[in-house]
Enzyme design. Sequence first.
Site, PDB file in Angstrom:
ATOM      1  CG  HIS A  39      -3.685   3.287   3.280  1.00  0.00           C
ATOM      2  ND1 HIS A  39      -4.032   3.235   1.871  1.00  0.00           N
ATOM      3  CD2 HIS A  39      -3.666   1.884   3.618  1.00  0.00           C
ATOM      4  CE1 HIS A  39      -3.901   1.920   1.613  1.00  0.00           C
ATOM      5  NE2 HIS A  39      -4.177   1.175   2.606  1.00  0.00           N
TER       6      HIS A  39
ATOM      7  CB  CYS B 213      -0.860  -0.120   1.115  1.00  0.00           C
ATOM      8  SG  CYS B 213      -2.100  -1.471   1.159  1.00  0.00           S
TER       9      CYS B 213
ATOM     10  CG  ASN C  15      -7.078  -1.073   1.500  1.00  0.00           C
ATOM     11  OD1 ASN C  15      -6.266  -0.461   0.551  1.00  0.00           O
ATOM     12  ND2 ASN C  15      -6.545  -1.803   2.335  1.00  0.00           N
TER      13      ASN C  15
HETATM   14  N1  COA Z   1     -18.617 -10.101   7.717  1.00  0.00           N
HETATM   15  C1  COA Z   1     -19.034 -10.855   8.794  1.00  0.00           C
HETATM   16  N2  COA Z   1     -18.249 -11.303   9.883  1.00  0.00           N
HETATM   17  C2  COA Z   1     -16.933 -11.257   9.757  1.00  0.00           C
HETATM   18  C3  COA Z   1     -16.300 -10.878   8.488  1.00  0.00           C
HETATM   19  C4  COA Z   1     -17.263 -10.193   7.436  1.00  0.00           C
HETATM   20  N3  COA Z   1     -16.848  -9.686   6.314  1.00  0.00           N
HETATM   21  N4  COA Z   1     -14.899 -10.810   8.698  1.00  0.00           N
HETATM   22  C5  COA Z   1     -14.786 -11.251   9.635  1.00  0.00           C
HETATM   23  N5  COA Z   1     -15.840 -11.499  10.408  1.00  0.00           N
HETATM   24  C6  COA Z   1     -16.177 -12.066  11.840  1.00  0.00           C
HETATM   25  C7  COA Z   1     -15.105 -13.182  12.219  1.00  0.00           C
HETATM   26  O1  COA Z   1     -15.113 -14.342  11.675  1.00  0.00           O
HETATM   27  C8  COA Z   1     -15.099 -13.147  13.727  1.00  0.00           C
HETATM   28  O2  COA Z   1     -16.196 -13.930  14.068  1.00  0.00           O
HETATM   29  P1  COA Z   1     -15.960 -14.950  15.411  1.00  0.00           P
HETATM   30  O3  COA Z   1     -15.840 -13.590  16.529  1.00  0.00           O
HETATM   31  O4  COA Z   1     -17.307 -15.406  15.309  1.00  0.00           O
HETATM   32  O5  COA Z   1     -14.907 -15.605  15.365  1.00  0.00           O
HETATM   33  C9  COA Z   1     -15.608 -11.589  13.936  1.00  0.00           C
HETATM   34  O6  COA Z   1     -16.149 -11.135  12.663  1.00  0.00           O
HETATM   35  C10 COA Z   1     -14.322 -10.659  14.594  1.00  0.00           C
HETATM   36  O7  COA Z   1     -13.144 -10.820  13.471  1.00  0.00           O
HETATM   37  P2  COA Z   1     -12.111  -9.957  13.692  1.00  0.00           P
HETATM   38  O8  COA Z   1     -11.170 -10.275  12.671  1.00  0.00           O
HETATM   39  O9  COA Z   1     -11.494  -9.983  15.048  1.00  0.00           O
HETATM   40  O10 COA Z   1     -12.587  -8.493  13.298  1.00  0.00           O
HETATM   41  P3  COA Z   1     -11.939  -7.148  13.637  1.00  0.00           P
HETATM   42  O11 COA Z   1     -12.901  -6.238  14.494  1.00  0.00           O
HETATM   43  O12 COA Z   1     -10.536  -7.112  13.809  1.00  0.00           O
HETATM   44  O13 COA Z   1     -12.204  -6.505  12.086  1.00  0.00           O
HETATM   45  C11 COA Z   1     -10.741  -6.015  10.154  1.00  0.00           C
HETATM   46  C12 COA Z   1     -11.477  -7.448  11.154  1.00  0.00           C
HETATM   47  C13 COA Z   1     -10.050  -6.965   9.019  1.00  0.00           C
HETATM   48  C14 COA Z   1     -12.123  -5.136   9.649  1.00  0.00           C
HETATM   49  C15 COA Z   1      -9.900  -5.305  10.750  1.00  0.00           C
HETATM   50  O14 COA Z   1      -9.085  -6.319  11.693  1.00  0.00           O
HETATM   51  C16 COA Z   1      -8.999  -4.643   9.999  1.00  0.00           C
HETATM   52  O15 COA Z   1      -9.656  -3.548   9.560  1.00  0.00           O
HETATM   53  N6  COA Z   1      -7.769  -4.792  10.209  1.00  0.00           N
HETATM   54  C17 COA Z   1      -6.973  -4.072   9.521  1.00  0.00           C
HETATM   55  C18 COA Z   1      -6.868  -4.598   8.248  1.00  0.00           C
HETATM   56  C19 COA Z   1      -6.005  -3.800   7.026  1.00  0.00           C
HETATM   57  O16 COA Z   1      -6.279  -2.565   7.179  1.00  0.00           O
HETATM   58  N7  COA Z   1      -5.585  -4.255   5.926  1.00  0.00           N
HETATM   59  C20 COA Z   1      -5.019  -3.519   4.874  1.00  0.00           C
HETATM   60  C21 COA Z   1      -3.486  -2.948   5.263  1.00  0.00           C
HETATM   61  S1  COA Z   1      -3.227  -2.028   3.822  1.00  0.00           S
END
Ligand code: COA
Length: 328
Positions: free
Chosen positions: A255, A115, A285
């Site tokens: 970003h 990114c 993103n």
């Molecule tokens: N829809 C519904 N539920 C979802 C899901 C989706 N698209 N994706 C994940 N979940 C669920 C998971 O399975 C998990 O369920 P569980 O508790 O039953 O196991 C729950 O949501 C929480 O998952 P988690 O990964 O802990 O969620 P989070 O609050 O961390 O949010 C992201 C996930 C990816 C949105 C967040 O971690 C994030 O934004 N991280 C940074 C990613 C990023 O910016 N990447 C690019 C870098 S340039």
Amino acid sequence: MQRPFAMITGMGHAHGSRLVPNEMLEELMDTTDEWIVTRTGIKQRWWSEEGEYASVLAERAARNAIEEAGVTPEQIDGIIIGTVTGDMKFPSTANFLQARLGADNAFSFDLSAACSGWVYGLSLAESLIATGKGKRILVVGVEILTSMTDMSDRSTAVLFGDAAGAALLEVSDGQAGLLSTYMGSNGKLAELLWAPSGGSRFGITPVVRAAGKEHLLMKGRHVYTHAVRAMADATQQALDLAGLQPEEIDFLVPHQANIRIIQATVERFGFPQDRVIINIDRFGNTSTASIPIALDEARRQGRIKPGHKVVMTVFGGGFTWASGVIQF
Ligand code: COA
């Protein structure tokens, strides 16, 4: 020669043709609009259609930038593309773009910083201009992340859009230009966000497929924590290097990875909401294309005007981060 060495004289952006609202993803996987909006701020993204590979979107964005700058492709001295989803392993996507544009006098190469690629490219192009290696350098960020996303992994499949952003960098007029740039990386965190297969370490073999290593893999929670820190630290570095305080900055362009990461950066520096450029709701993103798209849109909408100072900050896989202050 005093800073600013280089200024942006034209910008452009392009995205895949297929509009994918959250409601469409509800049909494709076990997710909801409510989950996606609350956790990420994304309402829709654009995916590439067949034939819209990296150099195709890069050309659309680049042509807009060149047109705005009022130069011909033959006048371009160099092309740098930040991408991790180029047309093919080699030659570089920048070489294909050079051919598409007819930029026959330009050197061309890609750089890999996920990114952070476009901001890395801008920083590098500035140095090349400052040391006389070229007068006009085209910097493009393009990513077709759908080409490496596992569509059965809902935690990554909802996040990304396919797009390109471009800027033509030319010798500064002494007023406008880059007031600072900053780059950082930490390879010890590589496994938090990577696409491990397809290189010399893990070819795409049945074993790799069975181990689930064929696609982009992300440990979202860990990425989130490091991202908040990296975005804020990089912002501070850009301001310090430019000798500016947050209140002297007209716009923050972060970003567009996650609205909550953006909000954490905004709060740390006390930027009012109306001075933060946000388009994650419409684009998702778009990785390396995210900052040039946000800059280009805000300029074309008349929000960012000549004379404005803008701080940009980005983090990405690798782990990488980068930032800079631009005076338009
Ligand atoms: N829809 C519904 N539920 C979802 C899901 C989706 N698209 N994706 C994940 N979940 C669920 C998971 O399975 C998990 O369920 P569980 O508790 O039953 O196991 C729950 O949501 C929480 O998952 P988690 O990964 O802990 O969620 P989070 O609050 O961390 O949010 C992201 C996930 C990816 C949105 C967040 O971690 C994030 O934004 N991280 C940074 C990613 C990023 O910016 N990447 C690019 C870098 S340039």
